[in-house]
Design a protein around this motif. Structure first.
Motif, PDB file in Angstrom:
ATOM      1  N   PHE A  59       8.636  -8.672   4.399  1.00  0.00           N
ATOM      2  CA  PHE A  59       7.480  -8.245   5.121  1.00  0.00           C
ATOM      3  C   PHE A  59       6.262  -8.783   4.538  1.00  0.00           C
ATOM      4  O   PHE A  59       5.986  -8.901   3.328  1.00  0.00           O
ATOM      5  CB  PHE A  59       7.450  -6.594   4.874  1.00  0.00           C
ATOM      6  CG  PHE A  59       8.637  -6.182   5.832  1.00  0.00           C
ATOM      7  CD1 PHE A  59       8.659  -6.263   7.205  1.00  0.00           C
ATOM      8  CD2 PHE A  59      10.036  -5.853   5.039  1.00  0.00           C
ATOM      9  CE1 PHE A  59       9.770  -5.667   7.872  1.00  0.00           C
ATOM     10  CE2 PHE A  59      10.918  -5.046   5.980  1.00  0.00           C
ATOM     11  CZ  PHE A  59      11.050  -5.334   7.404  1.00  0.00           C
ATOM     12  N   ASN A  60       5.203  -8.773   5.197  1.00  0.00           N
ATOM     13  CA  ASN A  60       4.004  -9.209   4.905  1.00  0.00           C
ATOM     14  C   ASN A  60       3.137  -8.290   5.782  1.00  0.00           C
ATOM     15  O   ASN A  60       2.893  -8.790   6.905  1.00  0.00           O
ATOM     16  CB  ASN A  60       3.495 -10.649   4.920  1.00  0.00           C
ATOM     17  CG  ASN A  60       2.047 -11.045   4.405  1.00  0.00           C
ATOM     18  OD1 ASN A  60       1.504 -10.173   3.727  1.00  0.00           O
ATOM     19  ND2 ASN A  60       1.492 -12.133   4.620  1.00  0.00           N
ATOM     20  N   PRO A  61       2.255  -7.322   5.105  1.00  0.00           N
ATOM     21  CA  PRO A  61       2.387  -6.812   3.846  1.00  0.00           C
ATOM     22  C   PRO A  61       3.752  -6.211   3.221  1.00  0.00           C
ATOM     23  O   PRO A  61       4.298  -5.832   4.274  1.00  0.00           O
ATOM     24  CB  PRO A  61       1.077  -5.749   3.704  1.00  0.00           C
ATOM     25  CG  PRO A  61       1.161  -5.317   5.293  1.00  0.00           C
ATOM     26  CD  PRO A  61       1.451  -6.543   6.123  1.00  0.00           C
ATOM     27  N   LEU A 177      -9.905 -15.053   1.635  1.00  0.00           N
ATOM     28  CA  LEU A 177      -8.815 -15.665   0.919  1.00  0.00           C
ATOM     29  C   LEU A 177      -8.292 -15.222  -0.463  1.00  0.00           C
ATOM     30  O   LEU A 177      -7.700 -15.675  -1.059  1.00  0.00           O
ATOM     31  CB  LEU A 177      -8.731 -17.033   1.356  1.00  0.00           C
ATOM     32  CG  LEU A 177      -8.690 -17.314   2.669  1.00  0.00           C
ATOM     33  CD1 LEU A 177      -8.571 -19.012   2.924  1.00  0.00           C
ATOM     34  CD2 LEU A 177      -7.393 -16.824   3.329  1.00  0.00           C
ATOM     35  N   THR A 178      -9.714 -14.840  -0.980  1.00  0.00           N
ATOM     36  CA  THR A 178      -9.352 -14.554  -2.715  1.00  0.00           C
ATOM     37  C   THR A 178      -9.119 -12.807  -2.682  1.00  0.00           C
ATOM     38  O   THR A 178      -8.955 -12.547  -4.070  1.00  0.00           O
ATOM     39  CB  THR A 178     -11.030 -14.753  -2.985  1.00  0.00           C
ATOM     40  OG1 THR A 178     -11.932 -13.564  -2.672  1.00  0.00           O
ATOM     41  CG2 THR A 178     -11.551 -16.129  -2.758  1.00  0.00           C
ATOM     42  N   ASP A 182      -4.474  -3.520  -5.657  1.00  0.00           N
ATOM     43  CA  ASP A 182      -4.374  -2.866  -6.994  1.00  0.00           C
ATOM     44  C   ASP A 182      -3.062  -3.471  -7.583  1.00  0.00           C
ATOM     45  O   ASP A 182      -3.010  -3.231  -8.717  1.00  0.00           O
ATOM     46  CB  ASP A 182      -4.439  -1.406  -7.036  1.00  0.00           C
ATOM     47  CG  ASP A 182      -5.981  -1.012  -6.834  1.00  0.00           C
ATOM     48  OD1 ASP A 182      -6.764  -1.951  -6.436  1.00  0.00           O
ATOM     49  OD2 ASP A 182      -6.286   0.176  -7.138  1.00  0.00           O
ATOM     50  N   LYS A 183      -1.900  -3.671  -6.648  1.00  0.00           N
ATOM     51  CA  LYS A 183      -0.812  -4.143  -7.227  1.00  0.00           C
ATOM     52  C   LYS A 183      -0.991  -5.619  -7.641  1.00  0.00           C
ATOM     53  O   LYS A 183       0.158  -6.283  -8.196  1.00  0.00           O
ATOM     54  CB  LYS A 183       0.372  -3.830  -6.411  1.00  0.00           C
ATOM     55  CG  LYS A 183       1.660  -3.856  -7.259  1.00  0.00           C
ATOM     56  CD  LYS A 183       2.629  -3.112  -5.982  1.00  0.00           C
ATOM     57  CE  LYS A 183       4.057  -3.335  -6.801  1.00  0.00           C
ATOM     58  NZ  LYS A 183       5.013  -2.821  -5.922  1.00  0.00           N
ATOM     59  N   GLY A 184      -1.838  -6.417  -7.163  1.00  0.00           N
ATOM     60  CA  GLY A 184      -1.993  -7.647  -7.324  1.00  0.00           C
ATOM     61  C   GLY A 184      -1.458  -8.591  -6.141  1.00  0.00           C
ATOM     62  O   GLY A 184      -1.394  -9.917  -6.223  1.00  0.00           O
ATOM     63  N   ASP A 185      -1.052  -8.097  -5.194  1.00  0.00           N
ATOM     64  CA  ASP A 185      -0.516  -8.820  -4.079  1.00  0.00           C
ATOM     65  C   ASP A 185      -1.627  -9.352  -3.288  1.00  0.00           C
ATOM     66  O   ASP A 185      -2.784  -8.423  -3.081  1.00  0.00           O
ATOM     67  CB  ASP A 185       0.326  -7.914  -3.307  1.00  0.00           C
ATOM     68  CG  ASP A 185       1.483  -7.667  -3.809  1.00  0.00           C
ATOM     69  OD1 ASP A 185       2.300  -8.418  -4.666  1.00  0.00           O
ATOM     70  OD2 ASP A 185       2.182  -6.339  -3.587  1.00  0.00           O
ATOM     71  N   PRO A 186      -1.674 -10.283  -2.486  1.00  0.00           N
ATOM     72  CA  PRO A 186      -2.770 -10.756  -1.689  1.00  0.00           C
ATOM     73  C   PRO A 186      -2.992  -9.848  -0.403  1.00  0.00           C
ATOM     74  O   PRO A 186      -1.772  -9.160   0.017  1.00  0.00           O
ATOM     75  CB  PRO A 186      -2.374 -12.010  -1.304  1.00  0.00           C
ATOM     76  CG  PRO A 186      -1.276 -12.734  -2.259  1.00  0.00           C
ATOM     77  CD  PRO A 186      -0.576 -11.470  -2.699  1.00  0.00           C
ATOM     78  N   ILE A 187      -4.130  -9.500  -0.079  1.00  0.00           N
ATOM     79  CA  ILE A 187      -4.440  -8.744   1.008  1.00  0.00           C
ATOM     80  C   ILE A 187      -5.429  -9.222   1.932  1.00  0.00           C
ATOM     81  O   ILE A 187      -6.497  -9.952   1.436  1.00  0.00           O
ATOM     82  CB  ILE A 187      -4.897  -7.343   0.329  1.00  0.00           C
ATOM     83  CG1 ILE A 187      -5.130  -6.416   1.551  1.00  0.00           C
ATOM     84  CG2 ILE A 187      -5.776  -7.561  -0.243  1.00  0.00           C
ATOM     85  CD1 ILE A 187      -4.948  -5.066   1.208  1.00  0.00           C
ATOM     86  N   LEU A 215      -9.947   2.359   1.645  1.00  0.00           N
ATOM     87  CA  LEU A 215      -8.797   2.241   1.719  1.00  0.00           C
ATOM     88  C   LEU A 215      -8.274   2.253   0.214  1.00  0.00           C
ATOM     89  O   LEU A 215      -8.566   1.183  -0.620  1.00  0.00           O
ATOM     90  CB  LEU A 215      -8.173   1.136   2.546  1.00  0.00           C
ATOM     91  CG  LEU A 215      -8.397   0.800   3.985  1.00  0.00           C
ATOM     92  CD1 LEU A 215      -8.282  -0.501   4.496  1.00  0.00           C
ATOM     93  CD2 LEU A 215      -8.006   2.019   4.676  1.00  0.00           C
ATOM     94  N   ASN A 216      -7.757   3.382  -0.325  1.00  0.00           N
ATOM     95  CA  ASN A 216      -7.281   3.362  -1.815  1.00  0.00           C
ATOM     96  C   ASN A 216      -6.387   2.327  -2.060  1.00  0.00           C
ATOM     97  O   ASN A 216      -5.559   1.817  -1.199  1.00  0.00           O
ATOM     98  CB  ASN A 216      -6.505   4.568  -2.115  1.00  0.00           C
ATOM     99  CG  ASN A 216      -7.536   5.780  -2.078  1.00  0.00           C
ATOM    100  OD1 ASN A 216      -8.715   5.800  -1.897  1.00  0.00           O
ATOM    101  ND2 ASN A 216      -6.899   7.126  -2.116  1.00  0.00           N
ATOM    102  N   GLY A 217      -6.570   1.604  -3.306  1.00  0.00           N
ATOM    103  CA  GLY A 217      -5.850   0.438  -3.965  1.00  0.00           C
ATOM    104  C   GLY A 217      -6.062  -0.813  -3.163  1.00  0.00           C
ATOM    105  O   GLY A 217      -5.437  -1.813  -3.349  1.00  0.00           O
ATOM    106  N   THR A 218      -7.203  -0.808  -2.422  1.00  0.00           N
ATOM    107  CA  THR A 218      -7.496  -2.183  -1.901  1.00  0.00           C
ATOM    108  C   THR A 218      -9.191  -2.303  -2.243  1.00  0.00           C
ATOM    109  O   THR A 218      -9.690  -1.587  -2.647  1.00  0.00           O
ATOM    110  CB  THR A 218      -7.553  -2.239  -0.318  1.00  0.00           C
ATOM    111  OG1 THR A 218      -8.726  -1.613   0.268  1.00  0.00           O
ATOM    112  CG2 THR A 218      -6.252  -1.368   0.204  1.00  0.00           C
TER     113      THR A 218
END
Length: 221
Positions: A59-61, A177-178, A182-187, A215-218
């Motif tokens: 899955f993505n995300p 694209l950068t 917060d987990k380090g996954d691309p978003i 949006l918490n964590g983003t």
């Protein structure tokens, strides 16, 4: 042996009474919720709720990591926990454009409330929350007009929303694209031209809530 049996019977009676009282109050029960989770959710979210189930890589995300206690879709201020109603809304409606389906036709209302209660046990953040959460109220809607749209356009520019979302709101800004969560996954920033993919809902009140609470964590403040 008799006393042990009596104690177990008494314990089960108390537990059953507690379950009945919680169900009557419209609350979830984490013990029952664990069973729902292990049947329906574990394959994506993992046995410890870390978003690392056997299907997660597909899955993505990626599925939500519940152990971080960071939830995007809330009616509470930025940085705070979601309410039970916030969590239930996601379970009921799913998240369009992701692998998270709607469960309203496959789980009962009580089962959905139960699994919400169990999901909350993966982090200590809910346990540490001692006071009722403040809920953001949506004010009176501003009618759409040439003037209100122009004001919104000016804010979109002055707040630098375009850096992520792009000048036309298509999620293609210079920073798009950068970005990472917060987990380090691309978003990727949301493509605002595709309102049917708004995961927290596409109504004006839903969009207001995303802008107000972030949006918490983003990277979305």
């Amino acid at each position: 042996g008799f006393m042990k049996t009596l104690f177990i019977a008494f314990f089960l009676m108390i537990l059953s009474a507690d379950l009945f009282a919680q169900e009557k109050a419209g609350q979830g029960n984490s013990v029952s919720g664990k069973k729902v989770y292990e049947k329906r959710c574990i394959f994506c979210h993992g046995d410890q709720g870390a978003g690392d189930g056997v299907a997660a890589e597909r899955f993505n995300p990626r599925p939500r990591d519940f152990t971080m206690g960071l939830y995007k879709y809330r009616t509470t201020p930025n940085g705070m926990n979601p309410t039970d109603a916030d969590l239930l809304k996601v379970v009921v409606n799913g998240l369009p454009g992701t692998g998270m389906p709607s469960w309203k036709d496959r789980l009962s209302d009580q089962e959905m409330r139960d699994v919400v209660s169990y999901i909350k046990t993966f982090t200590k953040k809910f346990e540490r929350q001692k006071e009722a959460l403040p809920v953001i109220e949506v004010g009176k809607a501003i009618p759409s007009s040439k003037e209100s749209v122009e004001k919104g356009k000016a804010l979109f520019k002055s707040l630098e929303c375009f850096k992520c979302h792009g000048n036309e709101g298509r999620g293609d800004g210079p920073s798009a694209l950068t970005l990472a969560d917060d987990k380090g996954d691309p978003i990727r920033p949301r493509n605002l031209a595709l309102n049917w993919h708004f995961r927290g809902g596409g109504e004006a009140s839903d969009i207001y809530m995303r802008v107000n609470t972030g949006l918490n964590g983003t990277p979305m403040p």
